[in-house]
Design an enzyme around this catalytic site. Structure first.
Site, PDB file in Angstrom:
ATOM      1  N   ASN A   1      -0.465  -3.593   5.306  1.00 43.61           N
ATOM      2  CA  ASN A   1      -0.881  -2.440   6.116  1.00 43.61           C
ATOM      3  C   ASN A   1      -0.625  -2.855   7.557  1.00 43.61           C
ATOM      4  O   ASN A   1      -1.401  -3.639   8.118  1.00 43.61           O
ATOM      5  CB  ASN A   1      -2.381  -2.157   5.987  1.00 43.61           C
ATOM      6  CG  ASN A   1      -2.800  -1.621   4.634  1.00 43.61           C
ATOM      7  OD1 ASN A   1      -2.896  -0.424   4.428  1.00 43.61           O
ATOM      8  ND2 ASN A   1      -3.076  -2.523   3.710  1.00 43.61           N
TER       9      ASN A   1
ATOM     10  N   CYS B   1       0.249  -9.280   3.606  1.00 45.19           N
ATOM     11  CA  CYS B   1       0.449  -8.747   4.948  1.00 45.19           C
ATOM     12  C   CYS B   1       0.732  -9.802   6.009  1.00 45.19           C
ATOM     13  O   CYS B   1       1.814 -10.342   6.077  1.00 45.19           O
ATOM     14  CB  CYS B   1      -0.723  -7.863   5.343  1.00 45.19           C
ATOM     15  SG  CYS B   1      -0.259  -6.815   6.753  1.00 45.19           S
TER      16      CYS B   1
ATOM     17  N   GLU C   1      -1.284  -3.868  -0.047  1.00 40.82           N
ATOM     18  CA  GLU C   1      -2.581  -4.479   0.305  1.00 40.82           C
ATOM     19  C   GLU C   1      -3.637  -3.358   0.345  1.00 40.82           C
ATOM     20  O   GLU C   1      -3.326  -2.228   0.710  1.00 40.82           O
ATOM     21  CB  GLU C   1      -2.444  -5.110   1.699  1.00 40.82           C
ATOM     22  CG  GLU C   1      -3.696  -5.724   2.286  1.00 40.82           C
ATOM     23  CD  GLU C   1      -3.505  -6.148   3.758  1.00 40.82           C
ATOM     24  OE1 GLU C   1      -2.900  -5.371   4.542  1.00 40.82           O
ATOM     25  OE2 GLU C   1      -3.970  -7.234   4.123  1.00 40.82           O
TER      26      GLU C   1
ATOM     27  N   ASN D   1      -9.898 -10.544   0.930  1.00 43.20           N
ATOM     28  CA  ASN D   1      -8.769  -9.617   0.850  1.00 43.20           C
ATOM     29  C   ASN D   1      -7.846 -10.202  -0.221  1.00 43.20           C
ATOM     30  O   ASN D   1      -7.198 -11.223   0.008  1.00 43.20           O
ATOM     31  CB  ASN D   1      -8.082  -9.542   2.219  1.00 43.20           C
ATOM     32  CG  ASN D   1      -7.059  -8.431   2.286  1.00 43.20           C
ATOM     33  OD1 ASN D   1      -6.635  -7.893   1.270  1.00 43.20           O
ATOM     34  ND2 ASN D   1      -6.654  -8.086   3.498  1.00 43.20           N
TER      35      ASN D   1
ATOM     36  N   LYS E   1      -6.249 -13.702   0.675  1.00 44.91           N
ATOM     37  CA  LYS E   1      -5.500 -13.780   1.953  1.00 44.91           C
ATOM     38  C   LYS E   1      -6.024 -14.888   2.851  1.00 44.91           C
ATOM     39  O   LYS E   1      -7.230 -14.985   3.105  1.00 44.91           O
ATOM     40  CB  LYS E   1      -5.586 -12.424   2.655  1.00 44.91           C
ATOM     41  CG  LYS E   1      -4.746 -12.296   3.920  1.00 44.91           C
ATOM     42  CD  LYS E   1      -4.800 -10.847   4.397  1.00 44.91           C
ATOM     43  CE  LYS E   1      -4.029 -10.595   5.659  1.00 44.91           C
ATOM     44  NZ  LYS E   1      -4.059  -9.161   6.035  1.00 44.91           N
TER      45      LYS E   1
ATOM     46  N   GLU F   1     -10.592  -7.595  10.094  1.00 38.46           N
ATOM     47  CA  GLU F   1     -10.444  -8.451   8.906  1.00 38.46           C
ATOM     48  C   GLU F   1     -11.275  -9.726   9.021  1.00 38.46           C
ATOM     49  O   GLU F   1     -11.782 -10.227   8.030  1.00 38.46           O
ATOM     50  CB  GLU F   1      -8.970  -8.792   8.671  1.00 38.46           C
ATOM     51  CG  GLU F   1      -8.176  -7.602   8.181  1.00 38.46           C
ATOM     52  CD  GLU F   1      -6.838  -8.000   7.604  1.00 38.46           C
ATOM     53  OE1 GLU F   1      -6.790  -8.773   6.657  1.00 38.46           O
ATOM     54  OE2 GLU F   1      -5.821  -7.498   8.131  1.00 38.46           O
TER      55      GLU F   1
HETATM   56  N1  CDV Z   1      -3.120  -6.128   7.558  1.00 34.70           N
HETATM   57  C1  CDV Z   1      -2.507  -7.014   8.376  1.00 34.70           C
HETATM   58  O1  CDV Z   1      -2.564  -8.217   8.148  1.00 34.70           O
HETATM   59  N2  CDV Z   1      -1.845  -6.500   9.431  1.00 34.70           N
HETATM   60  C2  CDV Z   1      -1.196  -7.315  10.441  1.00 34.70           C
HETATM   61  C3  CDV Z   1      -1.303  -6.686  11.803  1.00 34.70           C
HETATM   62  C4  CDV Z   1      -2.651  -6.706  12.348  1.00 34.70           C
HETATM   63  C5  CDV Z   1      -0.399  -7.390  12.784  1.00 34.70           C
HETATM   64  C6  CDV Z   1       0.254  -7.569  10.115  1.00 34.70           C
HETATM   65  O2  CDV Z   1       0.682  -8.718  10.237  1.00 34.70           O
HETATM   66  O3  CDV Z   1       0.976  -6.626   9.804  1.00 34.70           O
END
Ligand code: CDV
Length: 314
Positions: free
Chosen positions: A196, A171, A49, A109, A126, A145
């Site tokens: 991330n 993510c 990501e 995203n 996303k 975000e």
């Molecule tokens: N980039 C993300 O979506 N990170 C989230 C954190 C904030 C919990 C994740 O689910 O890894």
């Protein structure tokens, strides 16, 4: 007895991308990993990501500054063109996460799927955006975000590519069972994502060892419950002092991890996956057509948050 339908799948984990790193230097790292993946037999390489920049939602800034510094207004762009060129030369496709600014001024995203001819064949924006939109002045870092991105408007599509059906997410989406079930209901055999994941969380109290645990358990449960392969690519290590977990993996439909990164640096992991392995699960324990009872699941689409118990049927 299952068929033997193979796909060379590489997951290209990235070590940190710092604020000072240029797009050019980041793309050179991606190209090197694309080459390594191809040399090991990969037909598809999964990148993280926001692979082109640091994970900038940790910083408070104006929307204009964020757009100027961290968003892509075209794809490919001059900076990312080498990735597309090498993909075509080596006949290897890729998944790439990046921050997308549209000509209408919307920001998402985003992840794209690029086929072995270097053509974009799929896009995902996303949906499950974590974090907040306000400035948490006391916090050691932000997770903005909800400020910098709109909720994705492309649904959870599945693409016919790489001789299979591929679903994409990003993510936090991986923690939501709905993400994977919607892919599986479109007969996806492979789900891919970049992430991330900060090792410390300002929103809820989850110690670092559980960050890795909840990451892996989400992917393993999703793979098994949907009879799918999953490839997940981290951006990890210390980005300008802010640590993020590694743990990039390829997970089989049996929930077994068949490849896992060992470092928190740029690292390619690879598996020659048999796409048919999910059939055993999808034909038996999770035979959707035979066993699903959607008439009992309507709260999943009717309610967002939890509410009162339903009145028992008379
Ligand atoms: N980039 C993300 O979506 N990170 C989230 C954190 C904030 C919990 C994740 O689910 O890894």
């Amino acid at each position: 007895m299952t068929n033997d339908r193979r796909l060379g799948l590489a997951v290209a984990q990235m070590g940190p991308v710092n604020l000072a790193d240029t797009r050019k230097s980041v793309v050179a790292r991606l190209v090197e990993m694309l080459r390594e993946g191809a040399s090991r037999g990969a037909e598809l390489v999964v990148f993280p990501e926001t692979a082109l920049t640091t994970f900038f939602p940790r910083y408070w800034m104006s929307d204009e500054e964020a757009t100027e510094r961290f968003f892509e207004t075209s794809m490919p762009s001059a900076a990312t063109q080498p990735l597309f060129d090498v993909a075509r030369q080596l006949s290897v496709g890729f998944y790439l996460g990046y921050a997308e600014a549209t000509p209408e001024g919307r920001r998402f995203n985003t992840a794209i799927l690029v086929d072995r001819s270097g053509k974009i064949v799929g896009k995902y924006r996303k949906i499950h955006l974590p974090g907040h939109s306000d400035h948490k002045v006391e916090a050691p870092f932000q997770h903005l975000e909800k400020k910098y991105f709109e909720v994705g408007d492309l649904g959870i599509p599945v693409f016919e590519a790489f001789n299979t059906r591929v679903g994409m997410c990003l993510c936090n989406d991986r923690r939501w069972p709905e993400t994977w079930r919607v892919m599986a209901l479109q007969s996806a055999e492979l789900g891919i994502l970049g992430y991330n994941t900060p090792s410390w969380n300002i929103h809820w109290n989850e110690p670092p060892h559980l960050r890795m645990h909840t990451h892996l358990v989400s992917l393993q449960a999703a793979a098994y419950q949907n009879g799918m392969w999953i490839g997940a690519a981290a951006k990890c290590g210390f980005e300008d002092g802010f640590h993020m977990i590694g743990g990039s993996v390829i997970v089989a439909p049996s929930a077994e991890i068949v490849a896992q990164s060992l470092t928190e640096a740029d690292e390619v992991i690879f598996a020659n996956i048999n796409l048919s392995w999910g059939e055993n699960i999808r034909n038996h324990v999770f035979n959707f057509a035979k066993h699903r009872r959607p008439e009992n699941y309507r709260l999943i689409t009717e309610r967002t948050g939890a509410g009162e118990p339903l009145k028992p049927a008379a």
